[in-house]
Design a protein around this motif. Structure first.
Motif, PDB file in Angstrom:
ATOM      1  N   VAL A  86       0.832  -1.207   0.000  1.00 47.24           N
ATOM      2  CA  VAL A  86       0.000   0.000   0.000  1.00 47.24           C
ATOM      3  C   VAL A  86       0.864   1.252   0.000  1.00 47.24           C
ATOM      4  CG1 VAL A  86      -1.617   1.347   1.410  1.00 47.24           C
ATOM      5  CG2 VAL A  86      -2.000  -1.096   1.055  1.00 47.24           C
ATOM      6  N   TYR A  87       1.921   1.244   0.794  1.00 50.34           N
ATOM      7  CA  TYR A  87       2.809   2.407   0.874  1.00 50.34           C
ATOM      8  C   TYR A  87       3.397   2.745  -0.495  1.00 50.34           C
ATOM      9  CZ  TYR A  87       6.648   5.381   2.532  1.00 50.34           C
ATOM     10  OH  TYR A  87       7.531   6.428   2.736  1.00 50.34           O
ATOM     11  N   VAL A  88       3.935   1.740  -1.172  1.00 53.05           N
ATOM     12  CA  VAL A  88       4.545   1.972  -2.493  1.00 53.05           C
ATOM     13  C   VAL A  88       3.494   2.451  -3.486  1.00 53.05           C
ATOM     14  CG1 VAL A  88       5.759   0.907  -4.426  1.00 53.05           C
ATOM     15  CG2 VAL A  88       6.389   0.310  -2.081  1.00 53.05           C
ATOM     16  N   ALA A  89       2.326   1.819  -3.481  1.00 53.95           N
ATOM     17  CA  ALA A  89       1.268   2.213  -4.409  1.00 53.95           C
ATOM     18  C   ALA A  89       0.849   3.665  -4.177  1.00 53.95           C
ATOM     19  CB  ALA A  89       0.074   1.284  -4.276  1.00 53.95           C
ATOM     20  N   CYS A  90       0.770   4.075  -2.922  1.00 54.08           N
ATOM     21  CA  CYS A  90       0.283   5.422  -2.610  1.00 54.08           C
ATOM     22  C   CYS A  90       1.276   6.512  -2.988  1.00 54.08           C
ATOM     23  CB  CYS A  90      -0.058   5.524  -1.128  1.00 54.08           C
ATOM     24  SG  CYS A  90      -1.574   4.668  -0.654  1.00 54.08           S
ATOM     25  N   ILE A  91       2.578   6.286  -2.770  1.00 54.70           N
ATOM     26  CA  ILE A  91       3.547   7.347  -3.086  1.00 54.70           C
ATOM     27  C   ILE A  91       3.911   7.366  -4.570  1.00 54.70           C
ATOM     28  CG2 ILE A  91       4.493   7.274  -0.745  1.00 54.70           C
ATOM     29  CD1 ILE A  91       7.020   5.959  -1.961  1.00 54.70           C
ATOM     30  N   SER A  92       3.423   6.368  -5.336  1.00 54.09           N
ATOM     31  CA  SER A  92       3.739   6.295  -6.766  1.00 54.09           C
ATOM     32  C   SER A  92       2.900   7.294  -7.559  1.00 54.09           C
ATOM     33  CB  SER A  92       3.455   4.890  -7.315  1.00 54.09           C
ATOM     34  OG  SER A  92       4.136   3.917  -6.584  1.00 54.09           O
ATOM     35  N   PRO A  93       3.535   8.158  -8.349  1.00 54.11           N
ATOM     36  CA  PRO A  93       2.752   9.023  -9.230  1.00 54.11           C
ATOM     37  C   PRO A  93       2.207   8.222 -10.406  1.00 54.11           C
ATOM     38  CG  PRO A  93       5.086   9.369  -9.601  1.00 54.11           C
ATOM     39  CD  PRO A  93       4.977   8.398  -8.454  1.00 54.11           C
ATOM     40  N   ARG A  94       1.009   8.509 -10.829  1.00 54.45           N
ATOM     41  CA  ARG A  94       0.389   7.859 -11.990  1.00 54.45           C
ATOM     42  C   ARG A  94       0.005   8.944 -12.993  1.00 54.45           C
ATOM     43  NH1 ARG A  94      -1.624   2.977  -9.841  1.00 54.45           N
ATOM     44  NH2 ARG A  94      -0.265   2.450  -8.088  1.00 54.45           N
ATOM     45  N   LYS A  95      -0.289   8.542 -14.194  1.00 53.52           N
ATOM     46  CA  LYS A  95      -0.785   9.502 -15.183  1.00 53.52           C
ATOM     47  C   LYS A  95      -2.097  10.117 -14.725  1.00 53.52           C
ATOM     48  CE  LYS A  95       2.159   9.371 -18.691  1.00 53.52           C
ATOM     49  NZ  LYS A  95       2.810  10.580 -19.231  1.00 53.52           N
ATOM     50  N   SER A  96      -2.888   9.340 -13.964  1.00 52.89           N
ATOM     51  CA  SER A  96      -4.209   9.805 -13.544  1.00 52.89           C
ATOM     52  C   SER A  96      -4.176  10.632 -12.262  1.00 52.89           C
ATOM     53  CB  SER A  96      -5.144   8.607 -13.333  1.00 52.89           C
ATOM     54  OG  SER A  96      -4.599   7.710 -12.372  1.00 52.89           O
ATOM     55  N   ARG A  97      -3.030  10.598 -11.532  1.00 52.19           N
ATOM     56  CA  ARG A  97      -2.931  11.354 -10.277  1.00 52.19           C
ATOM     57  C   ARG A  97      -1.473  11.476  -9.880  1.00 52.19           C
ATOM     58  NH1 ARG A  97      -0.831   8.019  -6.688  1.00 52.19           N
ATOM     59  NH2 ARG A  97      -1.567   5.875  -6.430  1.00 52.19           N
ATOM     60  N   GLY A  98      -1.172  12.460  -9.065  1.00 54.51           N
ATOM     61  CA  GLY A  98       0.167  12.563  -8.520  1.00 54.51           C
ATOM     62  C   GLY A  98       0.329  11.587  -7.363  1.00 54.51           C
ATOM     63  N   GLY A  99       1.562  11.306  -6.980  1.00 58.23           N
ATOM     64  CA  GLY A  99       1.792  10.452  -5.838  1.00 58.23           C
ATOM     65  C   GLY A  99       1.336  11.135  -4.559  1.00 58.23           C
ATOM     66  N   LEU A 100       0.827  10.360  -3.617  1.00 56.86           N
ATOM     67  CA  LEU A 100       0.427  10.930  -2.335  1.00 56.86           C
ATOM     68  C   LEU A 100       1.676  11.262  -1.515  1.00 56.86           C
ATOM     69  CD1 LEU A 100      -2.557   8.588  -1.401  1.00 56.86           C
ATOM     70  CD2 LEU A 100      -2.576  10.734  -2.691  1.00 56.86           C
ATOM     71  N   LEU A 101       1.560  12.177  -0.598  1.00 55.72           N
ATOM     72  CA  LEU A 101       2.697  12.613   0.189  1.00 55.72           C
ATOM     73  C   LEU A 101       3.118  11.515   1.161  1.00 55.72           C
ATOM     74  CD1 LEU A 101       1.628  16.295   0.921  1.00 55.72           C
ATOM     75  CD2 LEU A 101       2.936  15.379  -1.003  1.00 55.72           C
ATOM     76  N   SER A 102       4.418  11.238   1.228  1.00 55.73           N
ATOM     77  CA  SER A 102       4.917  10.134   2.052  1.00 55.73           C
ATOM     78  C   SER A 102       4.571  10.324   3.521  1.00 55.73           C
ATOM     79  CB  SER A 102       6.434   9.997   1.884  1.00 55.73           C
ATOM     80  OG  SER A 102       7.098  11.182   2.299  1.00 55.73           O
ATOM     81  N   GLN A 103       4.599  11.569   4.008  1.00 53.39           N
ATOM     82  CA  GLN A 103       4.264  11.831   5.400  1.00 53.39           C
ATOM     83  C   GLN A 103       2.812  11.467   5.690  1.00 53.39           C
ATOM     84  OE1 GLN A 103       4.501  15.963   6.523  1.00 53.39           O
ATOM     85  NE2 GLN A 103       4.839  15.477   8.680  1.00 53.39           N
ATOM     86  N   GLN A 104       1.920  11.807   4.763  1.00 53.88           N
ATOM     87  CA  GLN A 104       0.504  11.486   4.921  1.00 53.88           C
ATOM     88  C   GLN A 104       0.285   9.975   4.915  1.00 53.88           C
ATOM     89  OE1 GLN A 104      -1.879  12.989   1.693  1.00 53.88           O
ATOM     90  NE2 GLN A 104      -3.585  11.623   2.163  1.00 53.88           N
ATOM     91  N   VAL A 105       0.929   9.278   3.988  1.00 51.69           N
ATOM     92  CA  VAL A 105       0.764   7.827   3.888  1.00 51.69           C
ATOM     93  C   VAL A 105       1.290   7.141   5.145  1.00 51.69           C
ATOM     94  CG1 VAL A 105       1.354   5.760   2.561  1.00 51.69           C
ATOM     95  CG2 VAL A 105       0.928   7.928   1.374  1.00 51.69           C
ATOM     96  N   ALA A 106       2.447   7.597   5.634  1.00 54.15           N
ATOM     97  CA  ALA A 106       3.024   7.000   6.842  1.00 54.15           C
ATOM     98  C   ALA A 106       2.080   7.141   8.033  1.00 54.15           C
ATOM     99  CB  ALA A 106       4.373   7.648   7.143  1.00 54.15           C
ATOM    100  N   ARG A 107       1.480   8.308   8.186  1.00 47.85           N
ATOM    101  CA  ARG A 107       0.569   8.530   9.307  1.00 47.85           C
ATOM    102  C   ARG A 107      -0.678   7.658   9.194  1.00 47.85           C
ATOM    103  NH1 ARG A 107       1.330  15.084  10.094  1.00 47.85           N
ATOM    104  NH2 ARG A 107       3.074  14.912  11.557  1.00 47.85           N
ATOM    105  N   GLU A 108      -1.166   7.472   7.971  1.00 47.23           N
ATOM    106  CA  GLU A 108      -2.342   6.625   7.783  1.00 47.23           C
ATOM    107  C   GLU A 108      -2.022   5.167   8.106  1.00 47.23           C
ATOM    108  OE1 GLU A 108      -3.733   7.362   3.862  1.00 47.23           O
ATOM    109  OE2 GLU A 108      -4.563   9.345   4.348  1.00 47.23           O
ATOM    110  N   LEU A 109      -0.802   4.740   7.775  1.00 46.76           N
ATOM    111  CA  LEU A 109      -0.402   3.375   8.119  1.00 46.76           C
ATOM    112  C   LEU A 109      -0.277   3.223   9.633  1.00 46.76           C
ATOM    113  CD1 LEU A 109       2.318   2.543   5.430  1.00 46.76           C
ATOM    114  CD2 LEU A 109      -0.054   1.785   5.482  1.00 46.76           C
ATOM    115  N   TYR A 110       0.194   4.254  10.290  1.00 48.42           N
ATOM    116  CA  TYR A 110       0.352   4.195  11.735  1.00 48.42           C
ATOM    117  C   TYR A 110      -0.994   4.117  12.449  1.00 48.42           C
ATOM    118  CZ  TYR A 110       1.083   5.886  16.498  1.00 48.42           C
ATOM    119  OH  TYR A 110       1.048   6.022  17.869  1.00 48.42           O
ATOM    120  N   LEU A 111      -1.952   4.907  11.980  1.00 47.95           N
ATOM    121  CA  LEU A 111      -3.257   4.933  12.644  1.00 47.95           C
ATOM    122  C   LEU A 111      -4.149   3.776  12.236  1.00 47.95           C
ATOM    123  CD1 LEU A 111      -4.076   8.751  12.621  1.00 47.95           C
ATOM    124  CD2 LEU A 111      -3.407   7.321  14.567  1.00 47.95           C
ATOM    125  N   GLY A 112      -3.974   3.281  10.995  1.00 49.54           N
ATOM    126  CA  GLY A 112      -4.820   2.187  10.541  1.00 49.54           C
ATOM    127  C   GLY A 112      -6.200   2.683  10.142  1.00 49.54           C
TER     128      GLY A 112
END
Length: 401
Positions: free
Chosen positions: A280-306
């Protein structure tokens, strides 16, 4: 009629033995011309290189003849086993273990791309995967930050095969976090094999979807939902019998609440949880043609909180091991400068970085190493790769560390 070409078998700077085409019949590389670099190889791989069936038959005949000569000449078994169907014995390159991360990872990226694209048609699958795993394990053990820097930058490069970069980086994150979670070498090997092969059932579609601008079609959504089982089926066809490996692949999108796919079963093992977290982490920070990559800090916090906003102990270990800002990602500093992360820090929010764009928005003549524990240069925010219009020379950065 065309057949897929195992491009990883062709040596660099050696004349290729056949014309190389794309599936539409466009000539990619003429017979006798060389593949000049791993970047050149990667560019060719983007076009799904093929060879005419007649040319393949001729090369295969040469291989069979060479094999016969070696057997009759009482060559050693190791030399016979090393004979490649696409490369003369004297020209076949040996994998080197002394390459810098900037050279080794593109080399392994090309090798894994070919293996995944061949899928159920891959020959010597376990031998090739084991060689790759041994090389990746050595790099993660000896040069973890260099490896993160190179692979995260490859993840941001739209010219690279996304599915391969995703697999390599997911395996690496599991390798870095696993020991903190009490996982031993056998666990590492199991997670690495699962991470490298979990999408083998949809590798080409995975690449295509990453480059697609519009939303997924219903057929593509069906491919996504079915790929865990398809991947496991491909692995069985390739001779994989390890039940835990196959289960990890089949269940890497299942969730503890039973709302995952493809079977909707409750899955909550520690290994499956770490694999899914890294995926999930890799998928979220990956930029795609359809969207930019999500911010690593945001993704990390979401993984921490669940998903239920309750702190996840494994998520906490993940952040402690990787940090809020992994090497290769971009950040904005208190100084107003834009920087690329080069090393994880003692604190999750204080990595070592190189400033590359000044506060006025102008490219710095030379990247400047900044201490983010200094309030004047502390990290203020993650940046999406699309926010930084600079081509980073990873090799030059690493040479200055």
């Amino acid at each position: 009629m065309y057949k897929p070409l195992p491009l990883e078998s062709l040596a660099l700077n050696q004349p290729v033995p056949v014309n190389i085409w794309d599936p539409k019949g466009v000539l990619l590389l003429r017979k006798g011309e060389p593949i000049t670099s791993e970047q050149h190889r990667g560019h060719l791989m983007l076009h799904s290189p093929m060879v005419l069936a007649a040319d393949w038959q001729a090369v295969s005949y040469s291989y069979t003849a060479a094999l016969d000569r070696m057997v009759r000449g009482n060559e050693s078994l190791s030399r016979i086993a090393g004979l490649d169907a696409m490369v003369p014995v004297q020209a076949r390159p040996e994998a080197r273990d002394d390459l810098a991360a900037t050279e080794a990872w593109p080399d392994m990226h090309a090798a894994l791309t070919t293996l995944l694209h061949q899928g159920a048609e891959a020959s010597q699958f376990m031998e090739r995967l084991d060689r790759l795993d041994a090389r990746t394990e050595k790099l993660w053990r000896e040069h973890p930050d260099d490896s993160l820097l190179v692979l995260v930058q490859l993840l941001f490069d739209p010219r690279m095969h996304y599915s391969t970069t995703h697999a390599l980086l997911t395996a690496g994150l599991c390798a870095l976090v696993g020991p903190s979670a009490g996982m031993v070498e056998a666990d590492r090997l199991m997670l690495s094999r699962a991470a490298l092969t979990m999408n083998i059932g949809m590798t080409r579609a995975h690449d295509d979807m990453a480059r697609q601008v519009g939303p997924l079609s219903e057929a593509q959504r069906k491919t996504v939902r079915e790929h865990p089982q398809r991947s496991a089926d491909v692995l069985r066809q390739l001779g994989v019998v390890d039940a835990v490996w196959l289960q990890l692949v089949e269940e890497h999108h299942e969730r503890p609440d039973g709302q995952g796919y493809p079977a909707g079963k409750a899955a909550c093992g520690a290994h499956q949880h770490l694999l899914q977290m890294a995926d999930v982490y890799v998928a979220c920070i990956s930029p795609r043609k359809s969207r930019g990559g999500l911010l690593s800090q945001q993704v990390a916090r979401e993984l921490y909180l669940g998903p239920d906003l309750t702190p996840d102990p494994l998520g906490a270990l993940f952040i402690k091991s990787i940090g809020f800002y992994p090497p290769g990602s971009y950040v904005r500093l208190a100084s107003g400068e834009l920087a690329v992360v080069a090393r994880r820090g003692a604190k999750a929010n204080a990595p070592a970085v190189f400033a590359i764009v000044g506060r006025q928005g102008l490219l710095l003549g030379e990247a400047a190493l900044r201490d983010t524990t200094d309030p004047a240069f502390e990290v203020k925010a993650s940046l999406a790769p699309g926010d930084v219009k600079v081509v980073v020379s990873v090799a030059k950065l690493l040479a200055r560390l």
